[in-house]
Motif scaffolding. Sequence first.
Motif, PDB file in Angstrom:
ATOM      1  N   GLY A 275       1.046  -1.009   0.041  1.00  0.00           N
ATOM      2  CA  GLY A 275      -0.270   0.088   0.176  1.00  0.00           C
ATOM      3  C   GLY A 275       0.501   1.600   0.253  1.00  0.00           C
ATOM      4  N   LEU A 276       0.509   2.408   0.537  1.00  0.00           N
ATOM      5  CA  LEU A 276       0.915   3.283   0.572  1.00  0.00           C
ATOM      6  C   LEU A 276       2.386   3.694   1.643  1.00  0.00           C
ATOM      7  CD1 LEU A 276      -1.910   6.622   1.021  1.00  0.00           C
ATOM      8  CD2 LEU A 276       0.183   5.897  -1.129  1.00  0.00           C
ATOM      9  N   HIS A 277       3.622   3.898   0.636  1.00  0.00           N
ATOM     10  CA  HIS A 277       4.347   4.086   1.985  1.00  0.00           C
ATOM     11  C   HIS A 277       5.389   5.055   0.998  1.00  0.00           C
ATOM     12  CE1 HIS A 277       5.433   1.250  -2.186  1.00  0.00           C
ATOM     13  NE2 HIS A 277       6.441   2.169  -1.705  1.00  0.00           N
ATOM     14  N   THR A 278       6.451   5.572   1.441  1.00  0.00           N
ATOM     15  CA  THR A 278       7.415   7.237   1.035  1.00  0.00           C
ATOM     16  C   THR A 278       8.632   6.207   1.263  1.00  0.00           C
ATOM     17  OG1 THR A 278       5.770   8.311   1.962  1.00  0.00           O
ATOM     18  CG2 THR A 278       7.998   9.141   1.942  1.00  0.00           C
ATOM     19  N   HIS A 279       9.117   6.508   0.464  1.00  0.00           N
ATOM     20  CA  HIS A 279      11.285   6.500   0.176  1.00  0.00           C
ATOM     21  C   HIS A 279      11.487   7.533   0.391  1.00  0.00           C
ATOM     22  CE1 HIS A 279      10.633   2.450  -1.502  1.00  0.00           C
ATOM     23  NE2 HIS A 279       9.829   3.117  -2.229  1.00  0.00           N
ATOM     24  N   LEU A 280      12.637   7.633   1.518  1.00  0.00           N
ATOM     25  CA  LEU A 280      13.973   8.798   2.079  1.00  0.00           C
ATOM     26  C   LEU A 280      15.395   9.378   1.869  1.00  0.00           C
ATOM     27  CD1 LEU A 280      12.666  12.458   3.247  1.00  0.00           C
ATOM     28  CD2 LEU A 280      13.161  11.133   5.022  1.00  0.00           C
ATOM     29  N   ALA A 281      15.528  10.206   1.527  1.00  0.00           N
ATOM     30  CA  ALA A 281      17.127   9.686   1.741  1.00  0.00           C
ATOM     31  C   ALA A 281      17.484  11.493   1.674  1.00  0.00           C
ATOM     32  CB  ALA A 281      17.480   9.789  -0.369  1.00  0.00           C
ATOM     33  N   VAL A 282      18.408  10.936   3.097  1.00  0.00           N
ATOM     34  CA  VAL A 282      18.376  11.898   4.344  1.00  0.00           C
ATOM     35  C   VAL A 282      20.444  12.136   4.304  1.00  0.00           C
ATOM     36  CG1 VAL A 282      18.737  12.536   6.513  1.00  0.00           C
ATOM     37  CG2 VAL A 282      16.279  11.323   5.346  1.00  0.00           C
ATOM     38  N   TYR A 283      20.701  13.575   4.839  1.00  0.00           N
ATOM     39  CA  TYR A 283      22.103  14.084   3.796  1.00  0.00           C
ATOM     40  C   TYR A 283      22.349  13.676   6.089  1.00  0.00           C
ATOM     41  CZ  TYR A 283      26.394  16.381   4.866  1.00  0.00           C
ATOM     42  OH  TYR A 283      27.377  16.845   5.230  1.00  0.00           O
ATOM     43  N   LEU A 284      23.433  12.937   6.287  1.00  0.00           N
ATOM     44  CA  LEU A 284      23.858  11.983   7.482  1.00  0.00           C
ATOM     45  C   LEU A 284      25.160  13.066   8.116  1.00  0.00           C
ATOM     46  CD1 LEU A 284      22.194   9.536   8.911  1.00  0.00           C
ATOM     47  CD2 LEU A 284      21.310  11.672   9.524  1.00  0.00           C
ATOM     48  N   ALA A 285      26.072  13.578   7.239  1.00  0.00           N
ATOM     49  CA  ALA A 285      27.433  14.016   7.333  1.00  0.00           C
ATOM     50  C   ALA A 285      28.221  12.783   7.539  1.00  0.00           C
ATOM     51  CB  ALA A 285      27.566  15.207   7.689  1.00  0.00           C
ATOM     52  N   LEU A 286      28.177  11.155   7.167  1.00  0.00           N
ATOM     53  CA  LEU A 286      28.895  10.352   7.112  1.00  0.00           C
ATOM     54  C   LEU A 286      30.658  10.832   7.088  1.00  0.00           C
ATOM     55  CD1 LEU A 286      26.977   7.607   5.750  1.00  0.00           C
ATOM     56  CD2 LEU A 286      26.790   8.155   7.961  1.00  0.00           C
ATOM     57  N   GLN A 287      31.230   9.778   7.878  1.00  0.00           N
ATOM     58  CA  GLN A 287      33.004  10.371   7.826  1.00  0.00           C
ATOM     59  C   GLN A 287      33.298   9.122   6.174  1.00  0.00           C
ATOM     60  OE1 GLN A 287      34.416  12.450   9.482  1.00  0.00           O
ATOM     61  NE2 GLN A 287      32.351  12.788  10.369  1.00  0.00           N
ATOM     62  N   SER A 288      34.401   9.116   6.057  1.00  0.00           N
ATOM     63  CA  SER A 288      35.439   8.680   4.845  1.00  0.00           C
ATOM     64  C   SER A 288      35.480   7.962   5.112  1.00  0.00           C
ATOM     65  CB  SER A 288      35.989   9.638   4.356  1.00  0.00           C
ATOM     66  OG  SER A 288      37.125  10.498   4.650  1.00  0.00           O
ATOM     67  N   CYS A 289      35.186   7.911   6.638  1.00  0.00           N
ATOM     68  CA  CYS A 289      36.680   6.004   6.777  1.00  0.00           C
ATOM     69  C   CYS A 289      35.716   5.778   7.611  1.00  0.00           C
ATOM     70  CB  CYS A 289      37.843   6.135   6.868  1.00  0.00           C
ATOM     71  SG  CYS A 289      39.030   7.079   7.700  1.00  0.00           S
ATOM     72  N   GLY A 290      36.121   4.820   8.319  1.00  0.00           N
ATOM     73  CA  GLY A 290      35.755   3.739   9.482  1.00  0.00           C
ATOM     74  C   GLY A 290      34.082   4.099   9.905  1.00  0.00           C
ATOM     75  N   ARG A 291      33.517   3.315  10.804  1.00  0.00           N
ATOM     76  CA  ARG A 291      32.366   3.204  10.971  1.00  0.00           C
ATOM     77  C   ARG A 291      31.577   4.559  11.910  1.00  0.00           C
ATOM     78  NH1 ARG A 291      28.374  -0.480  10.744  1.00  0.00           N
ATOM     79  NH2 ARG A 291      29.836  -2.051  10.251  1.00  0.00           N
ATOM     80  N   ASP A 292      29.913   5.254  11.294  1.00  0.00           N
ATOM     81  CA  ASP A 292      29.956   6.325  11.641  1.00  0.00           C
ATOM     82  C   ASP A 292      28.749   6.695  13.344  1.00  0.00           C
ATOM     83  OD1 ASP A 292      29.511   9.222  12.253  1.00  0.00           O
ATOM     84  OD2 ASP A 292      30.100   9.660  10.115  1.00  0.00           O
TER      85      ASP A 292
END
Length: 342
Positions: A130-147
């Motif tokens: 049924g109705l659903h939404t796809h959302l893409a968000v900016y989180l300022a992830l780092q370039s290396c390692g687990r954020d």
Amino acid sequence: MMHDEPPDPLSNYDYMQMYQAQRPDTFVWKLPSSRWAERSSRTGSSSTSTSTLIKKKEFAEHYSAAAFAAHCGLHCETAVTIWWGGLGAADAGSAQALFSAFTKDVNDWLFQRHLPTVYFFSHENSPAVGLHTHLAVYLALQSCGRDWIRGEFRRWAMDWPERNGYGACPRAIRVTGPAKRTPWLHWHRFHYQVKGYDPRAVVRRAINSPSGTDLMLGDLIAWPWQDPGVVTLMPRLGSCLNLGPARREIGIPKDCDELRNPPRPKRPVLLQEMSLEEQLWSLRQPEAPRPPFISRYEDGWRDVRWLYPREFNMRVTKLSYEPEPPRRHPPSDAFMLEMELI
């Protein structure tokens, strides 16, 4: 073998790759999807006449918002999928109210962590959920390692229904994304959101196309077509005000408070003497305004090699694009003088 013809040594993959090499300006290949065959078979079905398809104008606006974010280095790599039926929304009106409440809280969450409000979204209505939404968000992830911020946002979003009195809904909100900065995923999210495009939309007529054939909107989209169903949530595609036309006219995103309510109280201004350095700074001429941002699609480009970054295109087309030829330096003054004497 009929008529003594030799067997065709080329496979389906070989033919696709050959056609892709002949049309490097389009997406002959599409991103992998487990339902590719099913979606492709429904492309010409009669359901498209009633479905809420993405038109050329809507695609252009959505592309401009995504391109503006990418141009500023604000890659929306984290995807949020919200199933409104799982939150108890019985109709589109209830889903619209829940979506407004969720984005308001997203804005506040980003504001508290000193992150710019940057996201874009798409609503769909599939027969399965049924109705659903796809959302893409900016989180300022780092370039290396687990954020750490990715895990914190995931926990916050998954617990949003329970915090707001809807009970435990583990399947209602899903958050996926990389643990570190992966810019090409920004365009992966974009193409997934626009997969319900109008398959009959022509973006360039054959008379103006190098291939001599009509260039379709689907040729510029890397995801296999899928029927989006009847979507009554408005707008069908959208983004935060930070990526909207007003911000693109300014040329740079700023903090966006469009859904934050109530505003945070301002601190009282304390009068203090200015140092000599501060006085000199205040007398400096203001910086020249940035030029407005105009996307390449708005500027007339209809070539995926210009519309999207090379790394993303290589993942889709499987072509190894040759590097651009180096620009020639202008001739020296001595050479120009010799030419004038001649």
